[in-house]
Design an enzyme around this catalytic site. Structure first.
Site, PDB file in Angstrom:
ATOM      1  N   ARG A   1       0.695  -1.234  -0.071  1.00 31.98           N
ATOM      2  CA  ARG A   1       0.172  -0.097  -0.128  1.00 31.98           C
ATOM      3  C   ARG A   1       1.117   1.184  -0.084  1.00 31.98           C
ATOM      4  O   ARG A   1       1.949   1.273   0.833  1.00 31.98           O
ATOM      5  CB  ARG A   1      -0.908  -0.054   1.206  1.00 31.98           C
ATOM      6  CG  ARG A   1      -1.750   1.438   1.164  1.00 31.98           C
ATOM      7  CD  ARG A   1      -2.577   1.523   2.536  1.00 31.98           C
ATOM      8  NE  ARG A   1      -1.773   1.750   3.708  1.00 31.98           N
ATOM      9  CZ  ARG A   1      -2.109   2.632   4.555  1.00 31.98           C
ATOM     10  NH1 ARG A   1      -2.902   3.834   4.138  1.00 31.98           N
ATOM     11  NH2 ARG A   1      -1.431   2.622   5.870  1.00 31.98           N
TER      12      ARG A   1
ATOM     13  N   HIS B   1      -2.963  10.487   1.911  1.00 32.58           N
ATOM     14  CA  HIS B   1      -2.216  10.327   3.357  1.00 32.58           C
ATOM     15  C   HIS B   1      -1.487  11.581   3.800  1.00 32.58           C
ATOM     16  O   HIS B   1      -0.438  11.809   3.828  1.00 32.58           O
ATOM     17  CB  HIS B   1      -1.128   9.112   3.002  1.00 32.58           C
ATOM     18  CG  HIS B   1      -0.825   8.668   4.384  1.00 32.58           C
ATOM     19  ND1 HIS B   1      -0.772   7.372   4.676  1.00 32.58           N
ATOM     20  CD2 HIS B   1      -0.089   9.017   5.730  1.00 32.58           C
ATOM     21  CE1 HIS B   1      -0.243   6.964   6.010  1.00 32.58           C
ATOM     22  NE2 HIS B   1       0.169   7.816   6.459  1.00 32.58           N
TER      23      HIS B   1
ATOM     24  N   GLU C   1      -6.297   7.452   8.125  1.00 29.29           N
ATOM     25  CA  GLU C   1      -6.602   8.041   9.351  1.00 29.29           C
ATOM     26  C   GLU C   1      -7.198   9.461   9.290  1.00 29.29           C
ATOM     27  O   GLU C   1      -6.477  10.149   9.588  1.00 29.29           O
ATOM     28  CB  GLU C   1      -5.123   7.873  10.214  1.00 29.29           C
ATOM     29  CG  GLU C   1      -4.651   6.708  10.221  1.00 29.29           C
ATOM     30  CD  GLU C   1      -3.424   6.608  11.250  1.00 29.29           C
ATOM     31  OE1 GLU C   1      -2.763   7.896  11.823  1.00 29.29           O
ATOM     32  OE2 GLU C   1      -2.773   5.502  11.601  1.00 29.29           O
TER      33      GLU C   1
ATOM     34  N   ASN D   1      -5.888   0.610  10.923  1.00 30.14           N
ATOM     35  CA  ASN D   1      -4.458   1.006  11.517  1.00 30.14           C
ATOM     36  C   ASN D   1      -4.710   0.727  12.966  1.00 30.14           C
ATOM     37  O   ASN D   1      -5.529   1.532  13.773  1.00 30.14           O
ATOM     38  CB  ASN D   1      -3.964   2.331  11.147  1.00 30.14           C
ATOM     39  CG  ASN D   1      -3.920   2.498   9.766  1.00 30.14           C
ATOM     40  OD1 ASN D   1      -3.938   1.552   8.944  1.00 30.14           O
ATOM     41  ND2 ASN D   1      -3.392   3.764   9.524  1.00 30.14           N
TER      42      ASN D   1
ATOM     43  N   TYR E   1      -1.817   0.305  16.585  1.00 29.89           N
ATOM     44  CA  TYR E   1      -0.520   0.011  17.081  1.00 29.89           C
ATOM     45  C   TYR E   1      -0.543  -0.085  18.683  1.00 29.89           C
ATOM     46  O   TYR E   1       0.329  -0.863  19.389  1.00 29.89           O
ATOM     47  CB  TYR E   1       0.438   1.545  16.895  1.00 29.89           C
ATOM     48  CG  TYR E   1       0.872   1.797  15.530  1.00 29.89           C
ATOM     49  CD1 TYR E   1       1.857   1.287  15.014  1.00 29.89           C
ATOM     50  CD2 TYR E   1      -0.302   2.525  14.911  1.00 29.89           C
ATOM     51  CE1 TYR E   1       2.279   1.547  13.442  1.00 29.89           C
ATOM     52  CE2 TYR E   1       0.247   2.784  13.500  1.00 29.89           C
ATOM     53  CZ  TYR E   1       1.300   2.078  12.805  1.00 29.89           C
ATOM     54  OH  TYR E   1       1.612   2.562  11.541  1.00 29.89           O
TER      55      TYR E   1
ATOM     56  N   GLU F   1      -2.001  -0.901   8.680  1.00 23.80           N
ATOM     57  CA  GLU F   1      -0.816  -0.705   9.331  1.00 23.80           C
ATOM     58  C   GLU F   1      -0.704  -1.065  10.752  1.00 23.80           C
ATOM     59  O   GLU F   1      -1.404  -1.134  11.693  1.00 23.80           O
ATOM     60  CB  GLU F   1      -0.778   1.044   9.519  1.00 23.80           C
ATOM     61  CG  GLU F   1      -0.520   1.707   8.414  1.00 23.80           C
ATOM     62  CD  GLU F   1      -0.231   3.248   8.705  1.00 23.80           C
ATOM     63  OE1 GLU F   1       0.061   3.589   9.906  1.00 23.80           O
ATOM     64  OE2 GLU F   1      -0.463   4.175   7.800  1.00 23.80           O
TER      65      GLU F   1
HETATM   66  C1  FCB Z   1       0.186   6.053  11.740  1.00 26.32           C
HETATM   67  C2  FCB Z   1       0.571   6.914  10.151  1.00 26.32           C
HETATM   68  C3  FCB Z   1       1.607   6.743   9.468  1.00 26.32           C
HETATM   69  C4  FCB Z   1       2.882   6.398  10.281  1.00 26.32           C
HETATM   70  C5  FCB Z   1       2.449   5.609  11.619  1.00 26.32           C
HETATM   71  C6  FCB Z   1       3.651   5.220  12.370  1.00 26.32           C
HETATM   72  O1  FCB Z   1      -0.587   6.758  12.439  1.00 26.32           O
HETATM   73  O2  FCB Z   1      -0.759   6.546   9.370  1.00 26.32           O
HETATM   74  O3  FCB Z   1       1.914   7.831   8.460  1.00 26.32           O
HETATM   75  O4  FCB Z   1       3.091   7.710  10.797  1.00 26.32           O
HETATM   76  O5  FCB Z   1       1.401   6.176  12.230  1.00 26.32           O
END
Ligand code: FCB
Length: 469
Positions: free
Chosen positions: A88, A132, A177, A300, A302, A358
């Site tokens: 992507r 983005h 995002e 996404n 994390y 992500e």
């Molecule tokens: C996300 C973003 C990406 C990158 C990661 C670590 O929020 O989409 O561009 O910065 O975090």
């Protein structure tokens, strides 16, 4: 416009079990391309923001980044060697339309032709994200996401991209995002264009939602057998400390973070806590325009958030996790169970195929004396998070793919080049690429899944499956 019938046929073809689980990696144009003022590219709001003193760590910019614009062939070869199924990337709107609208810039369009063709030749499926975060500065000059006309400009841009690449690319995301670039860019002033204003934030939220729906229509008209979606964050918002203040703050924060975009896009209404704030900008027909059917949900994720009360315009901001929660080098909490729960919750709420677009971690990677990078922290993180995903799949979540953030170390927004997220190390002085230990680990995972010809769910430990049932 495609008919409902052809649409569902498309969905069946692209998501049939035969096409298999996709293992990929993600990047974005501003973070890797460089070549910021070459071949007719216009300024984006991030170019301008980087030039403002004190905005980005060490005054870093996207002028050169990973020089992917010139080194894309080498980067595609790295992906091929890793065995990726899919990649992507995002299109730089100001590279293909230097002022955001009007005449297209042929050299800019030709760059993505070369990239798409190289990916297809390497048997890697291209996934295009339209936005983005790098809005053409010329559009910001006339109000950017605060100007309702942007829905039309974005639809025209989407149509241009669909017509140009739709013969070879079928997967398109409208936005990456949207909650981050609206909240950070218009609410907190931490990202371009650096505004902190409540009305600006609410206008931007609504106009991004309208633009999403308009782009979905444009892509469906322009591309045969298209498969479209948007890429959203979803993260549990826990309280930083117990008590009513942080509890109320966490609830407010979660509405903006988790619901402001997926809710209207999927359910044709704003979440009740946001409805009044959006009302002044709403016109008849808007909700139907926003809630266009999509083929998948891009996630996404994390970490979870630990939210505390604050005096900012939301009354809420990021707090620290409890001391016992481990964190990555950028300070983000490591809680794989929250990822599993998020996937299950997504599945229950939205009932469309999910692609993890992500997931990954920053790590203090260094070249060792042998010229290698042994990023064990990243391997541990990715293993724990892919295990958590497998648990969610075993418990019924319809997850169809997983993309690591990121292929390469790159420009990490306000942190500049100080945070390394890549599977591949980039020596920014020489632009040399060095696959890290995690790249080899990921490659082995992909090869093992492929040769075993089994679904990832089959690798879930029996006790994890039992715990879910
Ligand atoms: C996300 C973003 C990406 C990158 C990661 C670590 O929020 O989409 O561009 O910065 O975090």
């Amino acid at each position: 416009m495609m008919t409902a019938k052809s649409n569902s046929q498309t969905r069946r073809a692209l998501h049939s079990p035969k096409s298999g689980f996709l293992w990929g990696a993600s990047t974005s144009c501003f973070q890797i391309e460089g070549a910021a003022h070459i071949d007719g590219r216009g300024d984006s709001i991030w170019d301008v923001y980087c030039r403002q003193q004190g905005r980005v760590k060490d005054g870093d910019t996207g002028e050169v980044a990973c020089d992917h614009y010139h080194r894309y062939a080498e980067d595609v070869a790295l992906m091929r060697d890793m065995g990726l199924d899919a990649y992507r990337f995002s299109i730089a709107w100001p590279r293909v339309l230097p002022t955001g609208r009007g005449a297209a810039n042929e050299p800019g369009l030709a760059f993505y032709d070369r990239l798409v063709d190289a990916l297809l030749a390497a048997n890697i499926e291209p996934w295009i994200c339209l936005y983005h975060w790098d809005l053409p500065q010329a559009l910001d000059d006339v109000g950017g996401w605060q100007n309702r006309d942007i829905a039309g400009w974005f639809a025209d841009y989407a149509a241009l991209i669909g017509r140009r690449y739709g013969d070879r690319v079928k997967r398109f995301a409208t936005f990456n995002e949207p909650c981050v670039f609206t909240l950070f860019g218009y609410g907190f002033g931490w990202h371009a264009p650096g505004i902190a204003d409540k009305a600006a934030l609410h206008k931007a939220i609504h106009h991004v939602n309208l633009s999403h729906g308009a782009a979905i229509d444009a892509l469906r008209s322009a591309v045969r057998d298209v498969s479209v979606g948007a890429v959203h964050n979803r993260q549990p918002c826990y309280t930083a400390t117990p008590g009513p203040d942080d509890e109320a703050a966490a609830r407010r924060f979660s509405v903006y973070w988790n619901d402001a975009f997926p809710h209207p896009q999927h359910f044709a209404c704003y979440p009740p806590a946001l409805a009044e704030a959006i009302e002044p900008y709403l016109r008849p027909g808007d909700m139907a325009q926003i809630a266009r059917p999509v083929d998948w949900f891009g996630l996404n994720h994390y970490s979870p958030h630990y939210i505390k009360a604050d005096s900012n315009l939301l009354g809420a901001t990021f707090g620290a996790p409890p001391a016992e929660v481990p964190r990555t080098s950028i300070g983000w909490p490591i809680v794989p169970g929250a990822f599993r729960d998020t996937l299950l919750d997504l599945h229950r709420q939205f009932r469309v195929p999910i692609y993890v677009m992500e997931n990954g971690t920053a790590s203090e990677d260094q070249l060792d004396s042998r010229g290698a990078v042994q990023d064990d922290n990243r391997i541990l993180y990715l293993r724990a998070y892919t295990d958590a995903m497998n648990e969610a799949i075993a418990a019924g979540a319809d997850v169809r793919g997983y993309f690591v953030w990121s292929l390469l170390d790159n420009f990490e927004w306000g942190s500049g080049y100080s945070q390394r997220f890549g599977l591949v190390y980039v020596d920014f002085a020489t632009q040399r690429r060095i696959p890290k230990a995690s790249a080899r680990w990921y490659s082995d995972v992909i090869a093992a899944k492929r040769s075993a010809r089994v679904s990832v769910a089959a690798h879930v430990p029996a006790e994890a499956v039992a715990a879910q049932s």
